[in-house]
Design a protein around this motif. Structure first.
Motif, short mmCIF file in Angstrom:
data_model
loop_
_atom_site.label_atom_id
_atom_site.label_comp_id
_atom_site.label_asym_id
_atom_site.label_seq_id
_atom_site.Cartn_x
_atom_site.Cartn_y
_atom_site.Cartn_z
N ILE A 123 1.53 6.61 -7.01
CA ILE A 123 0.49 7.58 -7.40
C ILE A 123 1.04 9.00 -7.27
CG2 ILE A 123 -1.74 8.56 -6.70
CD1 ILE A 123 -2.51 5.62 -5.92
N LEU A 124 1.73 9.27 -6.16
CA LEU A 124 2.28 10.62 -5.97
C LEU A 124 3.31 10.95 -7.04
CD1 LEU A 124 2.77 10.81 -2.10
CD2 LEU A 124 1.19 12.12 -3.51
N LEU A 125 4.16 9.96 -7.38
CA LEU A 125 5.20 10.20 -8.39
C LEU A 125 4.59 10.41 -9.78
CD1 LEU A 125 8.01 7.69 -7.37
CD2 LEU A 125 8.10 10.19 -7.34
N SER B 276 0.84 -1.21 0.00
CA SER B 276 0.00 0.00 0.00
C SER B 276 0.88 1.25 0.00
CB SER B 276 -0.97 0.00 1.18
OG SER B 276 -0.25 0.21 2.37
N LEU B 277 1.99 1.23 0.74
CA LEU B 277 2.89 2.40 0.73
C LEU B 277 3.49 2.58 -0.65
CD1 LEU B 277 5.07 2.59 3.96
CD2 LEU B 277 3.11 3.96 3.31
N ASN B 278 3.90 1.46 -1.26
CA ASN B 278 4.51 1.55 -2.59
C ASN B 278 3.53 2.10 -3.61
OD1 ASN B 278 7.07 0.78 -2.01
ND2 ASN B 278 6.72 -1.40 -2.35
#
Ligand code: DC
Length: 240
Positions: free
Chosen positions: A215-217, A208-210
């Motif tokens: 998504i942010l990148l 989930s963190l990845n």
């Protein structure tokens, strides 16, 4: 990539660290072994683990090759480790080795998993992922008794529980790097979870963190110039 796993004895952090390191092909460092090695070396040379100057000397001269000594796994070494780990000079002497391992994992591994008490708070505060495992003292003492019995050693539950409580108190109350979760750690209570369930939850969290990072990148950059007032809420209301 650095994964930090902290928590008290018997919470399952060593098991999780080994499994994650194997799964991701990362290097693994059990940082408790460093403190055990210092405490054990002091006992073997007839020195008191409460002697700060002697403990600092031993920590500075520590040879990582001694970390595989099976004697380090015993309760004698654990109790001595808990004492030397409260000495700031000992912690400072062991810090560089831990940070070096995390930054440049051995054998060209692409990442490192470090488990201990202060990995996410002090050793690697910038770790990419942090876990803090807990469990009730009774569950942790039961696990420890089972582990000792499996190794053919005598274990009395009441004594193991008492030693564990004493160690927890020392680890939490010490002035330097006390046992406490990092603000950005995932806290997992493993009292009712087995090793497979803990591993699966950790993998889900990593995934989930990845995906959040991906998504942010992938988000396109904001084309508007920076607001000179520096007040984002006004920018949000402005019509494009
Ligand atoms: O995890 P362990 O039982 O092997 O740790 C032995 C002792 O070392 C424990 O009482 C606390 C101390 N320790 C520490 O202060 N900081 C670490 N990063 C790891 C262990």
């Amino acid at each position: 990539m650095i994964i930090a796993i902290d928590g008290p004895a018997g919470a399952g952090k060593g098991t999780l660290a080994k499994r994650l390191a194997e799964h991701l092909r990362f290097a693994h460092l059990d940082t408790g072994l460093l403190y055990r090695a210092v405490g054990y070396a002091m006992l073997r040379s007839g020195q008191s683990p409460d002697d700060p100057e002697a403990a600092e000397r031993v920590a500075k001269a520590l040879d990582p090759a001694t970390l595989s000594d099976p004697g380090l796994r015993g309760d004698e070494a654990a109790n001595a480790a808990s004492k030397v780990s409260a000495i700031p000079e000992v912690r400072a002497a062991l810090l560089e080795f831990q940070r070096g391992f995390a930054a440049t994992p051995p054998e060209g591994a692409q990442g490192a998993v470090l488990d201990g008490r202060d990995v996410g708070t002090v050793v690697c505060p910038d770790a990419n992922m942090k876990f803090f495992l807990t469990a009730t003292p009774e569950v942790r003492a039961e696990r420890r008794v089972k582990e000792l019995q499996e190794r053919g050693l005598e274990a009395i539950y009441a004594r193991v529980l008492r030693d564990m409580n004493e160690r927890d108190t020392r680890d939490q109350a010490r002035a330097v790097a006390p046992l406490t979760p990092a603000n950005d750690a995932l806290v997992l209570d493993t009292s009712t979870l087995d090793a497979d369930a803990v591993f699966e939850r950790a993998l889900r969290y990593i995934a989930s963190l990845n995906s959040a990072r991906a998504i942010l990148l992938a988000a396109p950059p904001d084309p508007r110039p920076p607001d000179p007032t520096g007040r984002p809420e006004q920018r949000a209301r402005r019509k494009d």
